[in-house]
Design a protein around this motif. Structure first.
Motif, PDB file in Angstrom:
ATOM      1  N   ARG A   1      56.821  66.380  18.592  1.00 32.81           N
ATOM      2  CA  ARG A   1      57.471  67.387  17.768  1.00 32.81           C
ATOM      3  C   ARG A   1      58.985  67.233  17.760  1.00 32.81           C
ATOM      4  NH1 ARG A   1      55.864  72.783  16.092  1.00 32.81           N
ATOM      5  NH2 ARG A   1      53.766  72.419  16.866  1.00 32.81           N
TER       6      ARG A   1
ATOM      7  N   LEU B   1      41.084  78.967  25.581  1.00 31.66           N
ATOM      8  CA  LEU B   1      41.600  78.126  24.502  1.00 31.66           C
ATOM      9  C   LEU B   1      41.874  76.710  25.004  1.00 31.66           C
ATOM     10  CD1 LEU B   1      42.398  78.237  21.530  1.00 31.66           C
ATOM     11  CD2 LEU B   1      44.725  78.792  22.237  1.00 31.66           C
ATOM     12  N   TRP B   2      42.566  76.616  26.128  1.00 33.28           N
ATOM     13  CA  TRP B   2      42.877  75.292  26.676  1.00 33.28           C
ATOM     14  C   TRP B   2      41.625  74.606  27.171  1.00 33.28           C
ATOM     15  CZ3 TRP B   2      47.043  72.444  25.950  1.00 33.28           C
ATOM     16  CH2 TRP B   2      48.205  73.076  25.501  1.00 33.28           C
TER      17      TRP B   2
ATOM     18  N   HIS C   1      51.393  87.082  16.967  1.00 31.50           N
ATOM     19  CA  HIS C   1      52.423  86.048  17.085  1.00 31.50           C
ATOM     20  C   HIS C   1      53.723  86.652  17.608  1.00 31.50           C
ATOM     21  CE1 HIS C   1      54.312  82.264  15.043  1.00 31.50           C
ATOM     22  NE2 HIS C   1      54.687  82.411  16.280  1.00 31.50           N
TER      23      HIS C   1
ATOM     24  N   TYR D   1      42.254  76.791  16.498  1.00 29.09           N
ATOM     25  CA  TYR D   1      42.997  78.025  16.270  1.00 29.09           C
ATOM     26  C   TYR D   1      42.262  78.913  15.264  1.00 29.09           C
ATOM     27  CZ  TYR D   1      47.029  76.122  18.801  1.00 29.09           C
ATOM     28  OH  TYR D   1      47.880  75.614  19.761  1.00 29.09           O
TER      29      TYR D   1
ATOM     30  N   ASP E   1      51.197  78.987  14.545  1.00 25.96           N
ATOM     31  CA  ASP E   1      51.601  77.682  15.021  1.00 25.96           C
ATOM     32  C   ASP E   1      51.781  77.724  16.538  1.00 25.96           C
ATOM     33  OD1 ASP E   1      52.300  75.030  14.668  1.00 25.96           O
ATOM     34  OD2 ASP E   1      54.441  75.503  14.621  1.00 25.96           O
ATOM     35  N   ARG E   2      51.219  76.752  17.199  1.00 24.78           N
ATOM     36  CA  ARG E   2      51.363  76.643  18.658  1.00 24.78           C
ATOM     37  C   ARG E   2      50.811  77.853  19.408  1.00 24.78           C
ATOM     38  NH1 ARG E   2      57.284  74.411  20.036  1.00 24.78           N
ATOM     39  NH2 ARG E   2      57.924  75.487  18.165  1.00 24.78           N
ATOM     40  N   LEU E   3      49.710  78.362  18.919  1.00 28.45           N
ATOM     41  CA  LEU E   3      49.072  79.506  19.583  1.00 28.45           C
ATOM     42  C   LEU E   3      48.812  79.217  21.060  1.00 28.45           C
ATOM     43  CD1 LEU E   3      47.602  82.273  19.484  1.00 28.45           C
ATOM     44  CD2 LEU E   3      45.542  81.039  18.799  1.00 28.45           C
ATOM     45  N   GLY E   4      48.321  78.018  21.338  1.00 30.26           N
ATOM     46  CA  GLY E   4      48.003  77.641  22.714  1.00 30.26           C
ATOM     47  C   GLY E   4      49.221  77.711  23.617  1.00 30.26           C
ATOM     48  N   THR E   5      50.324  77.174  23.141  1.00 34.02           N
ATOM     49  CA  THR E   5      51.565  77.206  23.917  1.00 34.02           C
ATOM     50  C   THR E   5      52.058  78.631  24.101  1.00 34.02           C
ATOM     51  OG1 THR E   5      52.179  75.014  23.113  1.00 34.02           O
ATOM     52  CG2 THR E   5      53.948  76.387  23.982  1.00 34.02           C
ATOM     53  N   LEU E   6      51.991  79.424  23.026  1.00 33.82           N
ATOM     54  CA  LEU E   6      52.445  80.812  23.106  1.00 33.82           C
ATOM     55  C   LEU E   6      51.646  81.592  24.143  1.00 33.82           C
ATOM     56  CD1 LEU E   6      52.907  81.657  19.329  1.00 33.82           C
ATOM     57  CD2 LEU E   6      54.698  81.475  21.053  1.00 33.82           C
TER      58      LEU E   6
ATOM     59  N   LEU F   1      53.449  87.917  21.294  1.00 30.74           N
ATOM     60  CA  LEU F   1      53.468  86.862  22.312  1.00 30.74           C
ATOM     61  C   LEU F   1      54.885  86.336  22.522  1.00 30.74           C
ATOM     62  CD1 LEU F   1      50.199  84.894  21.417  1.00 30.74           C
ATOM     63  CD2 LEU F   1      50.585  86.424  23.360  1.00 30.74           C
TER      64      LEU F   1
END
Lengths: 153, 153
Positions: free
Chosen positions: B45, B19-20, B129, B113, A6-11, B132
């Motif tokens: 969110r 990714l972005w 996960h 993702y 979840d939220r890989l981009g943000t991480l 990070l």
DNA sequence: TATTGTTATACTCTATAACTATA
DNA sequence: TATAGTTATAGAGTATAACAATA
């Protein structure tokens, strides 16, 4: 394959931004920005090369390299020398000033990495390393071959 | 702890940028930038909140939130409403337009993702996960308590 | 006094388009 | 024709400083 991060981009962005932020904070005295250090890193690692080659390594447009090298040359971090065979091209070379500072910065970076990875086992670090490479590789492949949901020209 | 990831900074940045970049490429039709989507993600969110709260979540200065929300409000993605208790503050609220598009974008992100993590096992994803999160946490701690090599005010 | 948010201003990074010089 | 690099211009993101309104 049921685990989606979840939220890989943000991480990824948070980790990256913080790491580079710390780096820039610690190297502020040298007067180079993060992007400029990134270019310098490639230059020191791979040796003198053309701006086109640098642009490919940095994954930016040649004009961006032009801008970066402009300022870096003005501040004495590198020189743009004539290419011996191609008079259009110029070879970018790190100056003595850059080579002198490099070891200090490299040690600083090593310390920063240690700090960032603190509490992670060797095995976890290996997985992280592999995962980051894999993600970049996957996305690179996706760019080369757009999916059906996109509109290739 | 003898394994130091070489070029961790570059690896993180490359993965994050790609990714972005893919995300921005795929959402280009909606007219929001990556930074704007990032803000919108928090808003959807966590629900409506002040700009100060958004700045804290995004880890940027309030003025940056001001700039982002300016453009997003002009384009109808959010509204800035009066705070019921504090007349200085304003509550940022996602508009219906944003809520309608959100599911589509979320599905797009999920697909992205999946693509990015392709070839990584569930276990590897869990480690990634955790790693990070740990990196961000470590660097956050470092910011709060600067090392001896730095000069705290 | 402190906090919320703004305007004014400026900087870095990045990019597209049009161009020069050379291959 | 294609490539290396530039100038001109523009946009996004971010920031510092000074300020307004309010707490």
């Amino acid at each position: 394959m049921t685990y989606r991060i979840d939220r890989l981009g943000t991480l990824l962005q948070d980790a990256s931004r913080r790491l580079w932020g710390r780096f820039e904070h610690r190297t502020a005295d040298y007067g180079l920005s993060a992007a400029q250090w990134r270019l310098m890193g490639h230059l020191l690692r791979e040796g003198p090369m053309t701006q086109i080659a640098l642009a490919a390594l940095l994954d930016v447009e040649p004009i961006s390299v032009s801008r970066l090298t402009d300022r870096m040359e003005q501040q004495g971090w590198l020189r743009r020398e004539a290419h011996p065979e191609d008079r259009r091209a110029r070879i970018v070379v790190a100056t003595a000033k850059a080579c002198e500072v490099a070891p200090t910065v490299r040690a600083l970076v090593d310390g920063l990495y240690d700090q960032a990875l603190s509490g992670l086992s060797d095995e976890e670090r290996r997985v992280l390393h592999r995962a980051l490479l894999k993600i970049t590789e996957n996305l690179q492949a996706a760019e080369a071959q757009p999916s059906s949901s996109e509109t290739p020209k």
